[in-house]
Write a protein that holds these residues in place. Structure first.
Motif, PDB file in Angstrom:
ATOM      1  N   ASP A  81     -25.830   7.630 -16.097  1.00 22.02           N
ATOM      2  CA  ASP A  81     -24.382   7.810 -16.243  1.00 22.02           C
ATOM      3  C   ASP A  81     -23.751   6.941 -17.318  1.00 22.02           C
ATOM      4  OD1 ASP A  81     -24.620   5.398 -14.883  1.00 22.02           O
ATOM      5  OD2 ASP A  81     -23.097   5.873 -13.368  1.00 22.02           O
ATOM      6  N   TRP A  82     -24.422   5.825 -17.674  1.00 21.77           N
ATOM      7  CA  TRP A  82     -23.898   4.967 -18.739  1.00 21.77           C
ATOM      8  C   TRP A  82     -23.767   5.705 -20.064  1.00 21.77           C
ATOM      9  CZ3 TRP A  82     -27.525   4.746 -22.591  1.00 21.77           C
ATOM     10  CH2 TRP A  82     -28.851   5.010 -22.222  1.00 21.77           C
ATOM     11  N   ARG A  83     -24.533   6.781 -20.232  1.00 22.57           N
ATOM     12  CA  ARG A  83     -24.446   7.551 -21.475  1.00 22.57           C
ATOM     13  C   ARG A  83     -23.076   8.211 -21.643  1.00 22.57           C
ATOM     14  NH1 ARG A  83     -28.270  11.969 -21.955  1.00 22.57           N
ATOM     15  NH2 ARG A  83     -28.452  12.104 -19.683  1.00 22.57           N
ATOM     16  N   PHE A  84     -22.372   8.397 -20.533  1.00 23.77           N
ATOM     17  CA  PHE A  84     -21.125   9.160 -20.565  1.00 23.77           C
ATOM     18  C   PHE A  84     -19.902   8.338 -20.159  1.00 23.77           C
ATOM     19  CE2 PHE A  84     -24.803  11.740 -19.364  1.00 23.77           C
ATOM     20  CZ  PHE A  84     -24.967  12.395 -20.577  1.00 23.77           C
ATOM     21  N   LYS A  85     -20.061   7.472 -19.153  1.00 26.45           N
ATOM     22  CA  LYS A  85     -18.920   6.638 -18.750  1.00 26.45           C
ATOM     23  C   LYS A  85     -18.754   5.445 -19.688  1.00 26.45           C
ATOM     24  CE  LYS A  85     -21.419   3.622 -15.495  1.00 26.45           C
ATOM     25  NZ  LYS A  85     -21.626   3.280 -14.062  1.00 26.45           N
ATOM     26  N   THR A  86     -19.760   5.180 -20.510  1.00 27.76           N
ATOM     27  CA  THR A  86     -19.675   4.081 -21.472  1.00 27.76           C
ATOM     28  C   THR A  86     -19.795   4.600 -22.899  1.00 27.76           C
ATOM     29  OG1 THR A  86     -20.657   2.559 -19.845  1.00 27.76           O
ATOM     30  CG2 THR A  86     -20.648   1.863 -22.145  1.00 27.76           C
ATOM     31  N   HIS A  87     -20.942   5.161 -23.258  1.00 29.29           N
ATOM     32  CA  HIS A  87     -21.167   5.555 -24.646  1.00 29.29           C
ATOM     33  C   HIS A  87     -20.283   6.723 -25.090  1.00 29.29           C
ATOM     34  CE1 HIS A  87     -25.339   3.470 -25.175  1.00 29.29           C
ATOM     35  NE2 HIS A  87     -24.349   2.636 -24.940  1.00 29.29           N
ATOM     36  N   LEU A  88     -20.191   7.767 -24.286  1.00 28.41           N
ATOM     37  CA  LEU A  88     -19.329   8.886 -24.678  1.00 28.41           C
ATOM     38  C   LEU A  88     -17.857   8.471 -24.598  1.00 28.41           C
ATOM     39  CD1 LEU A  88     -19.378  11.838 -25.599  1.00 28.41           C
ATOM     40  CD2 LEU A  88     -19.139  12.514 -23.198  1.00 28.41           C
ATOM     41  N   ALA A  89     -17.536   7.654 -23.609  1.00 33.07           N
ATOM     42  CA  ALA A  89     -16.155   7.179 -23.462  1.00 33.07           C
ATOM     43  C   ALA A  89     -15.724   6.307 -24.627  1.00 33.07           C
ATOM     44  CB  ALA A  89     -16.003   6.414 -22.144  1.00 33.07           C
ATOM     45  N   ASN A  90     -16.683   5.800 -25.393  1.00 31.50           N
ATOM     46  CA  ASN A  90     -16.343   5.019 -26.582  1.00 31.50           C
ATOM     47  C   ASN A  90     -15.561   5.835 -27.597  1.00 31.50           C
ATOM     48  OD1 ASN A  90     -16.952   2.494 -28.316  1.00 31.50           O
ATOM     49  ND2 ASN A  90     -17.627   4.160 -29.641  1.00 31.50           N
ATOM     50  N   LEU A  91     -15.806   7.140 -27.657  1.00 27.08           N
ATOM     51  CA  LEU A  91     -15.180   7.953 -28.704  1.00 27.08           C
ATOM     52  C   LEU A  91     -13.660   8.008 -28.582  1.00 27.08           C
ATOM     53  CD1 LEU A  91     -16.886   9.314 -30.982  1.00 27.08           C
ATOM     54  CD2 LEU A  91     -18.247   8.786 -28.962  1.00 27.08           C
ATOM     55  N   PRO A  92     -13.086   8.352 -27.416  1.00 25.73           N
ATOM     56  CA  PRO A  92     -11.623   8.339 -27.328  1.00 25.73           C
ATOM     57  C   PRO A  92     -11.026   6.950 -27.510  1.00 25.73           C
ATOM     58  CG  PRO A  92     -12.597   8.738 -25.163  1.00 25.73           C
ATOM     59  CD  PRO A  92     -13.691   8.872 -26.174  1.00 25.73           C
ATOM     60  N   ILE A  93     -11.748   5.910 -27.130  1.00 25.56           N
ATOM     61  CA  ILE A  93     -11.270   4.546 -27.351  1.00 25.56           C
ATOM     62  C   ILE A  93     -11.269   4.231 -28.840  1.00 25.56           C
ATOM     63  CG2 ILE A  93     -11.751   2.105 -26.909  1.00 25.56           C
ATOM     64  CD1 ILE A  93     -13.080   3.030 -24.260  1.00 25.56           C
ATOM     65  N   TYR A  94     -12.357   4.568 -29.511  1.00 22.55           N
ATOM     66  CA  TYR A  94     -12.490   4.308 -30.948  1.00 22.55           C
ATOM     67  C   TYR A  94     -11.350   4.941 -31.738  1.00 22.55           C
ATOM     68  CZ  TYR A  94     -14.190   5.064 -35.733  1.00 22.55           C
ATOM     69  OH  TYR A  94     -14.300   5.141 -37.098  1.00 22.55           O
ATOM     70  N   PHE A  95     -11.080   6.212 -31.485  1.00 18.30           N
ATOM     71  CA  PHE A  95     -10.062   6.897 -32.277  1.00 18.30           C
ATOM     72  C   PHE A  95      -8.662   6.352 -31.979  1.00 18.30           C
ATOM     73  CE2 PHE A  95     -13.474  10.144 -32.595  1.00 18.30           C
ATOM     74  CZ  PHE A  95     -13.542  10.174 -33.982  1.00 18.30           C
ATOM     75  N   GLU A  96      -8.414   5.951 -30.735  1.00 19.25           N
ATOM     76  CA  GLU A  96      -7.123   5.333 -30.418  1.00 19.25           C
ATOM     77  C   GLU A  96      -6.986   3.977 -31.106  1.00 19.25           C
ATOM     78  OE1 GLU A  96      -4.642   3.883 -26.474  1.00 19.25           O
ATOM     79  OE2 GLU A  96      -5.725   5.797 -26.398  1.00 19.25           O
ATOM     80  N   TYR A  97      -8.050   3.193 -31.101  1.00 21.87           N
ATOM     81  CA  TYR A  97      -8.028   1.905 -31.790  1.00 21.87           C
ATOM     82  C   TYR A  97      -7.817   2.096 -33.289  1.00 21.87           C
ATOM     83  CZ  TYR A  97      -9.786  -0.816 -27.735  1.00 21.87           C
ATOM     84  OH  TYR A  97      -9.926  -1.448 -26.535  1.00 21.87           O
TER      85      TYR A  97
END
Length: 436
Positions: free
Chosen positions: A204-220
């Motif tokens: 699950d870390w592939r999605f709750k962490t790594h995939l979740a990085n994408l919306p965080i990255y673009f907002e940052y």
């Protein structure tokens, strides 16, 4: 435990340019000639390893080092998803780890009091840049030991069987078109678009962490920040779009994801049951060990329909910082630093790290044969912008678990996307407040 101000100097900003600074030259001389001095050493090393996929390699290199130097090196590997829990248990024991890992500033906040200052150490002096040091005030509390990339691993031969090439996938819309076409012809083709997006703890870390990085990255990126006490969730519709694509075009039904493991996804991909598999450069050795070859492998960016997709590279960064236990004896601290120095200067150590772990930011780094690392290098050299690893700013493990549970329920049809948004946005604010 008292909390100290944590400063990570320019880690993300310098990642694209500094990642390969040390990997163009190979270590010279034989292993013994490059080793740190261990004459008369009386200490021992106990490494609590974060990476289950590298356990065998760590066991082998530890044995080799002990045979060469006489210094006992024990490597214990925490089960996937249990590292913080395991470290909490082990650190208070009489025989506590002398070497452990934190994932960045947020992780360091919990363990700063156990981190020996490495600023004047032989290990620190081998770094290609101090941007790979994790600072606690003026002290070097941790040292990044690997720069990794993740994206969508692609079986290029299956992709060609479906009538496409890598050049056909340059955006989210392209990826969606290809994946849905493969799904429509799944029975005819004999394979699926994506491997299972398992939400078992090993996956699950592939999605709750790594995939979740994408919306965080673009907002940052929009805000010009590198951390926040409150995420707005501007790009959660994009997160939903890629998650829907994964779960609706896979080897299994969405409702089955709760029980699917990391091994399931890896084996599905290695058995040529799917074209796409979200994972990272650390998977290269596992896939080639299972018989896959470079001519059928590539890693492409995770496109979510945001930003400048034609100039987007792979997600590249680190959450892997070595920390030496300041509570260990002086002998064990020195033995641990000597071992790490040997790892980043000797032929044997640098070869193991480059082949099994990834690019290492040290002066004598061996060049890598890892295809996915080379893919990242090619993207960067072509002017593509790497997506930085901002998931190290996620407020807590509990936040990740909340997002993971909501994703699982949404996939199973027992929860809504609004629940995911609530876990992401409200959960961030509450967990940040609790940890500060």
């Amino acid at each position: 435990m008292k909390r100290k101000r944590v400063l990570a100097l320019g880690l993300i900003a310098m990642m694209a340019t500094a990642t390969f600074a040390g990997c163009g030259s190979s270590a010279s001389g034989d292993s013994a000639g490059d080793s740190a001095s261990t004459d008369g050493a009386s200490g021992k090393v106990y490494y609590l390893n974060f990476k289950p996929e590298a356990d065998e390699a760590w066991q082998e290199i530890a044995k080799q080092y002990t045979e060469e130097t006489g210094v006992p090196v024990t490597v214990i590997t925490a089960a996937s998803g249990t590292y913080e829990e395991t470290l909490s248990s082990e650190i208070v024991k009489d025989e506590a780890p002398t070497l452990f890992q934190v994932n960045g500033p947020v992780g360091l906040a919990n363990w700063a009091d156990y981190c020996y200052d490495l600023k004047d150490s032989s290990l620190y002096n081998e770094l290609t840049s101090d941007s790979f040091a994790l600072y606690n005030d003026d002290a070097v509390a941790g040292i990044a030991y690997v720069i990794e990339s993740y994206g969508i691993i692609t079986n290029t031969k299956l992709l060609e069987q479906a009538g496409y090439t890598l050049e056909d996938i340059q955006s989210f819309d392209d990826l969606k078109k290809v994946a849905e076409d493969i799904t429509a012809r799944k029975d005819e083709l004999g394979f699926a678009a994506f491997t299972s997006a398992g939400m078992d703890g090993s996956s699950d870390w592939r999605f709750k962490t790594h995939l979740a990085n994408l919306p965080i990255y673009f907002e940052y990126q929009d805000k010009g920040i590198d951390s926040t006490d409150a995420i707005e969730g501007k790009y959660l519709d994009n997160y939903k779009a890629i998650w829907d694509l994964y779960i609706n075009n896979a080897t299994c039904k969405p409702a089955d994801l709760a029980g699917k493991t990391g091994d399931d996804a890896e084996n599905e991909f290695a058995d040529r049951q799917a074209v796409f598999y979200q994972n990272g450069s650390w998977e290269y050795a596992n896939l080639t060990d299972k018989g896959m070859t470079d001519d059928e492998l590539a890693m492409i960016p995770i496109y979510v329909g945001a930003g400048d997709e034609k100039n987007q590279g792979l997600c590249t960064g680190t959450e892997n910082f070595w920390c030496v236990n300041s509570e260990a004896s002086e002998e064990d601290i020195q033995a641990t630093i000597d071992f790490l120095t040997w790892m980043v200067t000797s032929d044997a150590g640098t070869k193991m790290l480059s082949e099994q772990i990834g690019v290492i930011p040290f002066k004598k780094a061996a060049d890598t044969t890892n295809l996915f690392v080379l893919n990242d290098r090619a993207y960067t050299e072509a002017g593509k912008t790497p997506v930085s690893w901002n998931f190290t700013t996620m407020p807590s493990e509990e936040w990740k678990n909340g997002v993971g549970s909501a994703l699982t329920a949404y996939a199973a049809g027992t929860g809504s996307w609004d629940d995911v948004v609530t876990a992401f946005v409200d959960g961030w604010a509450s967990e940040y407040a609790a940890s500060h």
